[in-house]
Design an enzyme around this catalytic site. Structure first.
Site: not given
Length: 899
Positions: A668, A672, A723, A728, A744, A746, A832-833
């Site tokens: 997701l 960036r 958005n 995910r 993720d 990053d 969400e996790d």
């Protein structure tokens, strides 16, 4: 002369002469002895001296006994033999020495040959191992080529029966109807997909008499069902709704029977038809009691023995919530385990089956004679005695304060309004349900309503009367959610209820809640359950899950991706040889047609029954959520778990029937691009990677001149409608593997870490396996939820920012989980996790698995998690109120902390 003579002849002179002779003789002996001694002693000495002086002479030729040079000694005859012996011995010694040296040289040569043979053997072993690997790979490639060259197995062509088919031969008796003699399997092939045709009740006369709420709810759920078709010619099953009727409309049996036989597809006997009679009231009329239904199945809440056909007809739950879903916010929590009352019962019996029970007969006398038809008077006396004993707080009322609800004869009528009954049940640990006294009544709407209300608020049902047929009894394991006690054992009920432990009681309450939520709560669940029961009986697999269509964003690939050595280095973890393979999708539909008849075992405690209520995944094997909907039949069958081994053998053993398996990365991202490109480059060369699905969560599309890295596998960029973090977990149709690595953009994970996590997931496919861990618990002093993002030894959830999970969980999260939870995730843009962890743990009753990572993960905004967690706790009362006690911790706390 004279003197001499005298001496010789004796006389005076003879004595002296004799002495002289004796002395002379002695002198001779002495001299002789001395002479011999001198000769024996000195002669050898003189001879030795002489001989030695001869050897010291200068002339070498005069040496006789001294050492001689060469063979001079041999010239002496008395030593010739000795010389010959010496020469012979010397020659033999020389020969033996030569042989010894020859043998030593041969031994050295043989040792060299042995070493060379050992080396050649080792080389031969290595060559043999390589040949075996080559042969194995060649066989594997040959099988793949054969599979590619040979046509795949195609579904058979469906042969449709004629519209005017004669039907099956009639059974000898109507009550003898079973599937084998009253159901036409030819209309329902395994590959048919189980098409269901639903009649429009408004087209028939009795349709105008139906309760509007029941009819509207039925039509709404039929339109949304995945199996319903408008083509009646290909239908496997035909469904018609005949009740509940409006008051005071009364439809005569003959008229209803005539209308049923006039259905367009009835075909003289109604085979493959299901007649559904839903009830909203406890006194619903048994419309089909005197109606000949032929070979059609009957699904209703009230049955008499003469009309119920075991294994063919279905006992369904009453339709309490017709047009609205239950308010889950009002459902009480499952803890504490013990409530105010041990058990409660409210009801009034309007008509008794036997007036003779009013006579003063003892219970023992009744048991000695013919079995009585009704034990209700004895039940009343026993329950009142328990209430009067004050051993436990019990509430039993056998007379309604207000007018009781209408009911069937010999049935205990309901008291008060539904809201009042629910308030009492919320205070009850157990709820007594006394079955009708009439043995001819298999089940009644009143009993089904009591059962429905007890399960709804978490009161464990105690059914007095083992002859009753509970809803879907041939499929559901009711002994895991309710107690069914024969009426003669009413005196032992109190002891039985007191003997249940808290853990067993909590498990029964949780299972009862699950049964109610899945099969009874709404019109959708009731209709879906009826179809699932029939579909499972005839062994047709469930329909595949719904997948989200991915709208791909075009992008250009061409940027050469370099492999970060820190990411690709396996460190000290040896995972064995890894074959570089092209993208390989997980196999589909391998055992979907046999899962209903094989592998029947119980693998999930929360599973209610062996039939599929919801669609299952297109992947093989049966998936985690199936455990929620399958029950004691086919549970989740993990692929993992093999014979062990090392290296490639162990890797293949983990796969079971799927030794070759890959995973899909779902990443997701939101505006960036540089961070995203770096993360994608780190995936270059990652083993077992099938595809990368980039969920573009921004309304702004990526730059057109952006070059995406070429990492050796496809990169699919998916456009989203809005958005949302829920994107995910959408089950995108581009995900062709069972395993999903949610990560993720990053996140920094080494390749060996990802491979290790994938290996762990293959051994525990029903869990979330990930890297960043968190801890949550109920804080007793503050009476609130505690969420800890610090690094500790106690963990209870794994964040989905870097975690493996099964694709079916994405389907559950997106389409089965309550919408209120997803709305809360959108509102707080977080949590969400937490929702995914709660969902998986609620289904599996197992904790997630935390695997190691070389990198630390940021804590994020802890206060946001506190707020989000508190809100989620209230919104998800459907199954999250006591999940802290049922999820299980990696390091669990005591059970009292959960209370």
């Amino acid at each position: 002369m004279t003197g001499y003579t005298m001496l010789r002849n004796g006389g005076a002179g003879n004595g002296g002469q004799t002495c002289m002779l004796r002395w002379s003789n002695r002198i001779r002996l002495t001299w002789l002895s001395f002479t011999l001694f001198v000769i024996l002693v000195f002669f050898p000495l003189i001879a030795h001296y002489y001989l030695t002086t001869l050897d010291e002479a200068d002339e070498a030729g005069k040496r006789i006994f001294g050492p001689r040079v060469g063979n001079e000694l041999c010239e002496v005859k008395h030593v010739l033999d000795l010389c010959r012996i010496r020469e012979s011995v010397s020659e033999e010694l020389l020969q033996l020495e030569a042989k010894r040296q020859e043998l030593n040289s041969e031994i050295a040569k043989l040792n060299l040959k042995i070493e060379a043979c050992k080396k050649s053997i080792e080389n031969a072993k290595q060559d043999l191992l390589q040949l075996k690997n080559v042969i194995s790979q060649t066989e594997h490639s040959y099988k793949e080529l054969m599979a590619q060259n040979q046509p795949k197995l195609s579904l058979p062509i469906r042969l449709l029966p004629e519209k005017d088919d004669a039907g099956l031969p009639p059974p000898k008796a109507t009550r003898g109807c079973r599937l084998h003699n009253c159901f036409d399997y030819s209309r329902c092939p395994l590959t048919s997909g189980f098409p269901v045709y639903v009649y429009d009740s408004d087209q028939f006369v009795f349709g105008s008499y139906l309760d509007p709420l029941v009819k509207q709810a039925f039509q709404a759920t039929a339109r949304a069902n995945v199996y319903v078709t408008e083509n009646a010619d290909i239908a496997c099953l035909y469904v018609i709704l005949v009740g509940e009727m409006q008051e005071p409309v009364v439809l005569r049996p003959a008229e209803l029977e005539k209308q049923l036989y006039s259905l367009p597809h009835w075909r003289t006997d109604g085979h493959n038809h299901v007649i559904i009679n839903l009830s909203r009231k406890s006194d619903t009329q048994n419309l089909l009691y005197n109606v000949s239904t032929g070979r059609a199945m009957v699904a209703q809440s009230t049955f008499y023995t003469v009309q119920y056909r075991p294994g063919f007809d279905l006992v369904v739950s009453p339709l309490v919530h017709a047009m609205s879903e239950p308010n889950f916010m009002e459902i009480p929590p499952q803890v504490p385990v013990k409530r105010k009352y041990l058990f409660t019962f409210q009801g009034e019996k309007i008509e008794s089956l036997r007036s003779s029970l009013q006579e003063a007969r003892s219970f023992e006398e009744e048991m000695e004679g013919d079995p009585p038809a009704d034990y209700d008077d004895r039940i009343i006396a026993t329950l009142k005695a328990v209430q009067d004993s004050k051993l436990d707080q019990v509430l039993v009322e056998f007379t309604c304060k207000n007018q009781p609800k209408p009911s069937l004869p010999t049935e205990w009528a309901l008291c008060g309004e539904r809201e009042d009954r629910l308030e009492l049940l919320k205070l009850s640990t157990f709820a007594l349900i006394i079955t009708p006294g009439d043995p001819r009544l298999v089940i009644s709407s009143g009993c089904a309503t009591r059962l429905f209300e007890a399960l709804e608020v978490g009161a464990v049902p105690v059914v007095l009367g083992e002859q009753v047929q509970l809803p879907y009894q041939d499929m559901l394991q009711w002994n895991e959610a309710a107690l069914v006690v024969p009426k003669p054992r009413v005196t032992e009920v109190h002891f039985l209820l007191r003997s249940l432990s808290d853990s067993d009681l909590l498990a029964m309450r949780r299972q009862g809640r699950f049964l109610w939520e899945t099969y009874f709560s709404t019109a959708d669940s009731i209709f879906n359950t009826v179809l699932a029961m029939i579909r499972t009986r005839i062994q047709i697999p469930a329909a595949p899950i719904r997948e989200e269509a991915a709208a791909e964003i075009p992008h250009r690939s061409g940027k050469a991706a370099g492999t970060d050595p820190n990411m690709a280095d396996n460190g000290d973890l040896d995972l064995g040889p890894v074959e570089t393979e092209p993208p390989y999708a997980s196999p589909r539909y391998l055992r979907n047609f046999t899962l209903t008849v094989t592998d029947f075992y119980r693998s999930w405690n929360c599973a209610p029954g062996p039939f599929h209520l919801f669609p299952h995944t297109p992947f093989d094997p049966v998936l985690p959520s199936e455990a929620k909907f399958l029950g004691s039949g086919t549970g989740f069958r993990p692929i993992g778990g093999g014979a062990g081994g090392s290296g490639k053998e162990f890797q293949a053993a983990l796969g079971g029937n799927v030794p070759r398996e890959q995973f899909t990365v779902v990443m997701l991202t939101y505006e960036r691009e540089e961070v995203l490109m770096n993360s994608l480059e780190r995936l270059n060369g990652l083993p077992y990677l099938n595809k990368v699905v980039v969920v573009w969560n921004s309304p702004k599309l990526p730059s057109e001149d952006l070059l995406w890295p070429d990492i050796g596998v496809p990169i699919m960029v998916v456009r989203t409608e809005k958005n949302s973090l829920n994107n995910r977990f959408l089950p995108w149709n581009e995900i062709e593997t069972e395993a999903i690595l949610s990560i993720d953009d990053d996140a920094h994970l080494r390749h060996d870490e990802i491979m290790f996590g994938f290996r762990v997931w293959r051994e525990a496919r029903d869990r979330i396996v990930g890297f960043p861990g968190r801890y949550h618990a109920w804080d007793i002093p503050h009476q609130s939820w505690l969420y800890n993002s610090n690094y500790s030894c106690e963990l209870s959830m794994v964040l989905t920012g870097a975690a493996f999970f099964h694709k079916y969980y994405a389907y559950l999260y997106s389409y089965v989980m309550p919408q209120a939870i997803r709305d809360m995730v959108d509102e707080y843009i977080n949590c969400e996790d937490i929702a995914m962890n709660f969902l998986v743990s609620h289904i599996t009753r197992k904790p997630p698995i935390k695997v190691r990572s070389h990198h630390w993960w940021g804590c994020g905004c802890v206060h946001v998690y506190f707020t989000c967690f508190a809100v989620v706790q209230h919104v998800t009362a459907l199954y999250l109120r006591v999940l802290i006690c049922t999820i299980g911790m990696i390091l669990p706390t005591s059970s009292k902390d959960c209370l």
